[in-house]
Design an enzyme around this catalytic site. Structure first.
Site, short mmCIF file in Angstrom:
data_model
loop_
_atom_site.label_atom_id
_atom_site.label_comp_id
_atom_site.label_asym_id
_atom_site.label_seq_id
_atom_site.Cartn_x
_atom_site.Cartn_y
_atom_site.Cartn_z
N SER A 82 0.84 -1.19 0.00
CA SER A 82 0.00 0.00 0.00
C SER A 82 0.87 1.25 0.00
CB SER A 82 -0.86 -0.02 1.27
OG SER A 82 -1.47 1.23 1.48
N TYR A 134 -1.83 -0.70 10.96
CA TYR A 134 -2.09 -1.33 9.65
C TYR A 134 -0.92 -1.08 8.71
CZ TYR A 134 -3.65 -1.72 4.85
OH TYR A 134 -3.70 -2.02 3.52
N LYS A 192 2.02 -3.64 6.71
CA LYS A 192 2.38 -3.67 5.27
C LYS A 192 3.88 -3.52 5.11
CE LYS A 192 -1.46 -4.62 3.60
NZ LYS A 192 -1.67 -5.92 2.96
P1 NAD Z 1 -10.78 -7.21 1.40
O1 NAD Z 1 -10.97 -7.19 2.89
O2 NAD Z 1 -11.96 -7.00 0.55
O3 NAD Z 1 -10.10 -8.59 0.97
C1 NAD Z 1 -9.21 -9.29 1.80
C2 NAD Z 1 -9.67 -10.75 1.83
O4 NAD Z 1 -8.75 -11.49 2.64
C3 NAD Z 1 -11.06 -10.92 2.45
O5 NAD Z 1 -11.85 -11.73 1.59
C4 NAD Z 1 -10.78 -11.63 3.77
O6 NAD Z 1 -11.84 -12.48 4.14
C5 NAD Z 1 -9.49 -12.37 3.49
N1 NAD Z 1 -8.63 -12.63 4.65
C6 NAD Z 1 -8.19 -11.75 5.59
N2 NAD Z 1 -7.41 -12.37 6.47
C7 NAD Z 1 -7.33 -13.69 6.09
C8 NAD Z 1 -6.66 -14.82 6.61
N3 NAD Z 1 -5.93 -14.76 7.73
N4 NAD Z 1 -6.78 -15.99 5.96
C9 NAD Z 1 -7.53 -16.07 4.82
N5 NAD Z 1 -8.20 -15.03 4.29
C10 NAD Z 1 -8.10 -13.85 4.93
O7 NAD Z 1 -9.64 -6.15 1.08
P2 NAD Z 1 -9.20 -5.52 -0.34
O8 NAD Z 1 -9.66 -4.12 -0.36
O9 NAD Z 1 -9.57 -6.44 -1.44
O10 NAD Z 1 -7.64 -5.49 -0.13
C11 NAD Z 1 -6.82 -6.55 -0.56
C12 NAD Z 1 -5.41 -6.30 -0.11
O11 NAD Z 1 -4.98 -5.05 -0.62
C13 NAD Z 1 -5.22 -6.21 1.40
O12 NAD Z 1 -4.01 -6.82 1.74
C14 NAD Z 1 -5.16 -4.72 1.66
O13 NAD Z 1 -4.40 -4.42 2.82
C15 NAD Z 1 -4.47 -4.23 0.41
N6 NAD Z 1 -4.76 -2.84 0.08
C16 NAD Z 1 -6.05 -2.44 -0.05
C17 NAD Z 1 -6.33 -1.11 -0.35
C18 NAD Z 1 -7.76 -0.63 -0.45
O14 NAD Z 1 -7.98 0.58 -0.36
N7 NAD Z 1 -8.75 -1.49 -0.66
C19 NAD Z 1 -5.29 -0.21 -0.53
C20 NAD Z 1 -3.97 -0.65 -0.42
C21 NAD Z 1 -3.73 -1.99 -0.10
C1 WQD Z 2 -9.47 9.71 0.83
C2 WQD Z 2 -9.69 11.19 1.03
C3 WQD Z 2 -9.99 11.77 3.33
C4 WQD Z 2 -13.78 9.61 3.86
C5 WQD Z 2 -6.86 4.74 2.96
C6 WQD Z 2 -5.80 4.07 3.80
C7 WQD Z 2 -4.69 3.58 2.92
C8 WQD Z 2 -5.21 2.70 1.79
C9 WQD Z 2 -6.34 3.34 1.06
C10 WQD Z 2 -5.07 0.40 2.42
C11 WQD Z 2 -8.94 11.75 2.25
C12 WQD Z 2 -11.26 12.04 2.55
C13 WQD Z 2 -12.62 10.16 3.35
C14 WQD Z 2 -14.86 10.50 4.19
C15 WQD Z 2 -13.51 12.35 3.46
N1 WQD Z 2 -5.74 1.46 2.28
N2 WQD Z 2 -12.49 11.49 3.15
N3 WQD Z 2 -14.67 11.83 3.96
O1 WQD Z 2 -7.09 7.74 3.73
O2 WQD Z 2 -6.19 8.11 1.37
O3 WQD Z 2 -6.27 5.85 2.29
O4 WQD Z 2 -7.33 3.80 1.98
O5 WQD Z 2 -3.90 0.24 2.30
O6 WQD Z 2 -3.82 2.88 3.76
O7 WQD Z 2 -5.30 5.01 4.73
O8 WQD Z 2 -8.38 6.93 1.68
O9 WQD Z 2 -10.74 6.91 1.00
O10 WQD Z 2 -10.19 7.02 3.47
O11 WQD Z 2 -9.71 9.00 2.04
O12 WQD Z 2 -13.39 13.56 3.29
O13 WQD Z 2 -15.92 10.08 4.68
O14 WQD Z 2 -11.08 11.39 1.33
O15 WQD Z 2 -9.77 12.75 4.31
O16 WQD Z 2 -8.55 13.06 1.92
P1 WQD Z 2 -6.94 7.27 2.33
P2 WQD Z 2 -9.83 7.40 2.07
#
Ligand code: NAD
Ligand code: WQD
Length: 348
Positions: free
Chosen positions: A124, A148, A152
């Site tokens: 991330s 969190y 990562k």
């Molecule tokens: P998500 O929660 O929709 O998907 C994660 C999946 O992993 C879920 O289906 C959950 O049930 C499964 N899971 C969690 N722990 C587990 C375990 N111990 N064993 C087996 N399954 C398990 O999340 P997502 O948004 O699809 O994100 C996927 C990956 O990308 C995550 O690692 C997340 O940290 C990373 N990521 C997400 C975002 C985002 O904004 N969505 C941003 C950056 C990084």
């Molecule tokens: C985006 C913008 C908020 C909600 C997060 C995690 C990051 C990654 C992606 C996993 C910001 C603003 C948000 C709301 C708002 N996840 N906001 N009202 O914070 O950039 O990233 O998700 O790895 O680790 O921190 O994403 O969608 O929460 O926010 O004004 O109700 O929207 O302040 O500027 P963020 P976000």
């Protein structure tokens, strides 16, 4: 190729399973469904023309995971499985370390026991903490601001150490910026439980009338219009990048990249569009795509937020031959289609 997709029932994983199938690869899902509905498997089946092989297994259950690997014949692994809420991680940090780091170590150990030597890991942009300069490239200073994010960063380091200890193991950590949107079919998308933490799902729930108004966290940031700026990336583009990563790791002849190859060992690669969009710009784009108005109030800044984050995405193009193709209008249109077709997420 046959790919074990850990966390493949989740938001990004489900889109990636579809993208893998479109390229003729076979995804085998391992998921404990702690944050996903098993019904997503039926949706993937509708999109790919066949039910994916899926195992309800927790990555920390070594015996169960070993059984999947033993029967698997896997060429590579994609590892999405993690808990992902920043706020929750501050309240339950140990659960995050146990799940995200325990799961990653368990997966690497099973891969090692079964001779699987290619891994793509979901990292991330949170590993960059507060940016010192923009755009962020992969050489930017790494820091974390919450548990969190720490999972990562440490997971990336664990994977890099495992690669250093085993010359055959090659891994790519993909540092996602802000994934949004849904499959254009409206069949799969993001289904947060409870109050959404992230901006796009919150906007979607306001648009369908489940929430009254959006709270915009801060109108006094040093940005184009005072609201936070992020690099939003369409989940379909993101899914496609995983296919590029897996195919790049396969290289020529199907063996993992050897010493001297740019993808030998551990490589971190940004996945973003390379363009910042403010909260209010996203709100306006969503209103145009959906025809709905999104009432909002500007409130105090959210603790831990930063003004502006966007990627330098050039390394992904150089090493994977991938660049984002879908714009913010497509992100909003597809998010809206998913939300209006599935107002209650996978529950209906
Ligand atoms: P998500 O929660 O929709 O998907 C994660 C999946 O992993 C879920 O289906 C959950 O049930 C499964 N899971 C969690 N722990 C587990 C375990 N111990 N064993 C087996 N399954 C398990 O999340 P997502 O948004 O699809 O994100 C996927 C990956 O990308 C995550 O690692 C997340 O940290 C990373 N990521 C997400 C975002 C985002 O904004 N969505 C941003 C950056 C990084
Ligand atoms: C985006 C913008 C908020 C909600 C997060 C995690 C990051 C990654 C992606 C996993 C910001 C603003 C948000 C709301 C708002 N996840 N906001 N009202 O914070 O950039 O990233 O998700 O790895 O680790 O921190 O994403 O969608 O929460 O926010 O004004 O109700 O929207 O302040 O500027 P963020 P976000």
């Amino acid at each position: 190729m046959r790919i074990l997709v850990a966390g493949g029932a989740g938001y990004i994983g489900s889109h990636t399973c579809v993208a893998l199938a479109e390229r003729g690869h076979q995804a085998v899902i391992v998921d404990n469904h702690c944050n996903s509905a098993p019904t997503v498997l039926d949706r993937i089946a509708r999109l790919t023309g066949g039910a994916p092989e899926a195992h309800r297994v927790d990555l920390r259950d070594a015996a169960a995971l070993d059984r999947v690997f033993a029967d698997g014949g896997f060429d590579a692994v994609i590892h999405f499985a993690a808990l992902k809420s920043v706020g929750e991680s501050c309240v339950r940090p140990l659960d995050y370390f146990e799940n995200n780091l325990g799961g990653t170590v368990g997966l690497l150990q099973s891969m090692q026991r079964h001779g699987v030597d290619r891994l793509v890991f979901s990292s991330s942009a949170t590993v960059y903490g507060e940016p010192e300069a923009l755009p962020l490239d992969e050489s930017a200073r790494l820091s974390v601001t919450n548990p969190y994010g720490r999972t990562k960063l440490i997971a990336e380091q664990i994977i890099a150490d495992a690669c250093a200890a085993d010359v055959r193991l090659c891994a790519i950590s993909l540092r996602y910026f802000n994934p949004v949107g849904a499959h254009p079919s409206g069949l799969i998308g993001e289904a947060p439980s409870g109050v959404p933490n992230n901006l796009m799902p919150y906007i979607c729930q306001v648009a369908v009338g489940q929430r009254a108004r959006l709270q915009v966290f801060g109108g006094d940031w040093p940005t184009i219009d005072g609201t936070g700026v992020r690099d939003y990336i369409h989940v379909v583009d993101l899914a496609r990048a995983h296919v590029h990563a897996i195919e790049a790791l396969a290289g020529e002849g199907g063996s993992a990249p050897a010493a001297g190859h740019p993808l030998h060992g551990h490589t971190a690669i940004n996945l973003g569009v390379g363009r910042g969009i403010s909260v209010l710009e996203l709100v306006r784009a969503f209103e145009a795509a959906s025809g709905r108005s999104i009432p909002y109030d500007i409130v105090a800044r959210r603790p831990g937020d930063v003004a502006e984050v966007y990627a330098d995405p050039r390394l992904a193009e150089a090493l994977l031959g991938w660049r984002a193709a879908l714009d913010v209008d497509a992100m909003c249109r597809d998010a809206w289609r998913w939300q209006s077709m599935n107002p209650g997420g996978y529950a209906g």
